[in-house]
Scaffold this motif. Structure first.
Motif, mmCIF file in Angstrom:
data_model
loop_
_atom_site.group_PDB
_atom_site.id
_atom_site.type_symbol
_atom_site.label_atom_id
_atom_site.label_comp_id
_atom_site.label_asym_id
_atom_site.label_seq_id
_atom_site.Cartn_x
_atom_site.Cartn_y
_atom_site.Cartn_z
ATOM 1 N N ARG A 14 3.164 -6.031 13.247
ATOM 2 C CA ARG A 14 4.214 -6.665 12.449
ATOM 3 C C ARG A 14 4.717 -5.664 11.417
ATOM 4 O O ARG A 14 3.944 -4.897 10.869
ATOM 5 N N LEU A 15 6.030 -5.692 11.201
ATOM 6 C CA LEU A 15 6.642 -4.848 10.186
ATOM 7 C C LEU A 15 7.354 -5.751 9.193
ATOM 8 O O LEU A 15 8.298 -6.453 9.554
ATOM 9 N N ASP A 16 6.895 -5.754 7.944
ATOM 10 C CA ASP A 16 7.522 -6.545 6.889
ATOM 11 C C ASP A 16 8.456 -5.655 6.085
ATOM 12 O O ASP A 16 8.075 -4.543 5.693
ATOM 13 N N VAL A 17 9.665 -6.153 5.848
ATOM 14 C CA VAL A 17 10.662 -5.405 5.082
ATOM 15 C C VAL A 17 11.049 -6.243 3.864
ATOM 16 O O VAL A 17 11.393 -7.422 3.997
ATOM 17 N N ASP A 59 -0.478 -3.732 10.066
ATOM 18 C CA ASP A 59 0.785 -4.291 9.585
ATOM 19 C C ASP A 59 1.361 -3.364 8.527
ATOM 20 O O ASP A 59 0.651 -2.943 7.603
ATOM 21 N N VAL A 60 2.634 -3.037 8.662
ATOM 22 C CA VAL A 60 3.287 -2.098 7.759
ATOM 23 C C VAL A 60 4.315 -2.838 6.916
ATOM 24 O O VAL A 60 5.085 -3.646 7.428
ATOM 25 N N ASP A 61 4.300 -2.557 5.603
ATOM 26 C CA ASP A 61 5.288 -3.115 4.679
ATOM 27 C C ASP A 61 6.241 -2.007 4.250
ATOM 28 O O ASP A 61 5.797 -0.969 3.745
ATOM 29 N N LEU A 62 7.531 -2.238 4.477
ATOM 30 C CA LEU A 62 8.555 -1.316 4.001
ATOM 31 C C LEU A 62 9.265 -1.947 2.813
ATOM 32 O O LEU A 62 9.600 -3.141 2.842
ATOM 33 N N THR A 98 10.721 -10.086 8.576
ATOM 34 C CA THR A 98 9.572 -9.630 9.352
ATOM 35 C C THR A 98 10.013 -9.316 10.767
ATOM 36 O O THR A 98 10.720 -10.111 11.389
ATOM 37 N N LEU A 120 6.553 -6.827 16.399
ATOM 38 C CA LEU A 120 6.573 -5.688 17.305
ATOM 39 C C LEU A 120 5.626 -5.915 18.476
ATOM 40 O O LEU A 120 4.795 -6.815 18.467
ATOM 41 N N MET A 141 7.023 2.903 2.081
ATOM 42 C CA MET A 141 5.937 2.077 2.579
ATOM 43 C C MET A 141 5.107 1.617 1.383
ATOM 44 O O MET A 141 4.935 2.359 0.422
#
Length: 356
Positions: free
Chosen positions: A59-62, A17-20, A51, A54, A1
């Motif tokens: 939102r989950l950004d990868v 919002d989480v960034d992986l 992205t 969810l 993360m």
């Protein structure tokens, strides 16, 4: 993360919002994860990112670990794969350059640029002198984070921003990028404080030369608007433009590439403001009252700050899906399910989901 999620965890703030960051193919990983979560995935092959939209508006950004290089100031970066330990070097501020390594266990914080120290000192600090030249929009973000978190901007960072401004770096960014940053900045609480920070950094002139200098009346108008419960970025923009002529307002609309309806409202704003009865009000009180009325009309009528061309630039293929996605976004805005700052992400996700 990575990024703001780690910062907010350490601050004890809510994480929205989480960034992986993953080593390897981030888009393939995001698609596998999207299938498991039954979430639509929007891929950005140019940058090797994706992205996931969810439920609940999260939102989950990868992203894949990468390096970034800039062909010229203000250009979008060229990216290349990198190791996990190299990835933080591409980020904007030290407090956003921390990683929470989830595997192998146990989790641990990677902090190569002293982000935790800057969190404790309540300081926004860029990683290096070239940062605001590479991406001048980072200067607007420095103001936004300092305003949001109640931090100060590091002295060296302030100097680097002024150097980039004096070198003309801000004239090399697109109108769309400038608009998106100003929209985000004016959408958050305490826009009056953000305006003051922009003024002290000499950044108001990068939005439009007529805004150069400080204007206490504008700050009072912005504060008054917030006290009345309206957080419309466009209403705030009208207050900021309250001393402009018709010509200057039109130039500002062009510099922000506003959608047609909002550009028309801004161009007519000086004449409308002159025609607004003032009574015993001060000029800033009259401007705030007129802007609030205009802001409410533009925000809550479902008028969007984006158009079809914004979706195409984001990678959506031209076609009827764009029109349907924009209509769904209008409905979401009317029902206040999303803020103005999420219009583009929401519309792109709608178009992608429809296109399969």
């Amino acid at each position: 993360m990575a990024g703001g999620a780690v910062r907010d965890l350490l601050l004890g703030a809510p994480v929205h919002d989480v960034d992986l960051v993953v080593e390897g193919n981030a888009i393939a990983f995001a698609r596998r994860l999207g299938r498991k979560l039954r979430a639509p995935v929007r891929a950005h092959p140019r940058f090797g990112t994706a992205t996931l939209e969810l439920s609940g508006g999260m939102r989950l950004d990868v992203a894949g670990c990468r390096r970034e290089t800039y062909a010229r100031p203000g250009a979008l970066p060229a990216v290349s794969p990198a190791r996990l330990t190299e990835d933080p070097a591409r980020r904007d501020f030290t407090v956003n350059a921390m990683l929470l390594r989830l595997a192998p266990r146990p989790p641990r914080i990677l902090d190569p640029y002293g982000g935790r120290r800057d969190l404790s000192a309540r300081r926004v600090r860029m990683l290096h002198r070239q940062s605001p030249h590479d991406d001048p929009t980072r200067a607007y973000r420095a103001v936004r984070y300092a305003n949001r978190l109640g931090f100060r901007i590091d002295a060296a960072t302030r100097r680097w921003i002024r150097e980039a401004r004096d070198a003309g770096a801000f004239e090399r960014i697109s109108a769309d990028r400038r608009r998106r940053e100003i929209e985000r900045l004016l959408s958050e609480p305490r826009a009056d404080r953000a305006f003051g920070l922009l003024s002290r950094l000499g950044l108001l002139a990068t939005i439009h030369p007529a805004l150069a200098g400080s204007d206490p009346g504008v700050r009072r108008g912005l504060a008054r608007a917030e006290r009345r419960g309206v957080r419309s970025w466009f209403a705030a923009l009208l207050i900021v433009a309250s001393r402009m002529t018709e010509t200057q307002a039109g130039e500002l609309a062009d510099r922000l590439n506003l959608p047609r309806a909002r550009a028309r409202s801004l161009r007519r704003w000086p004449a409308r403001l002159r025609a607004t009865p003032g009574g015993s009000e001060t000029p800033d009180e009259r401007a705030a009252r007129a802007a609030l009325a205009g802001g409410r009309a533009s925000v809550f009528s479902g008028e969007l700050g984006i158009g079809g061309r914004d979706l195409v630039r984001a990678g959506v293929a031209p076609g009827p899906a764009i029109g349907r996605a924009l209509e769904a976004t209008r409905a979401a805005r009317r029902e206040r399910r999303i803020p103005a700052s999420r219009e583009l992400a929401f519309a792109v996700a709608q178009a992608r989901a429809e296109g399969g």
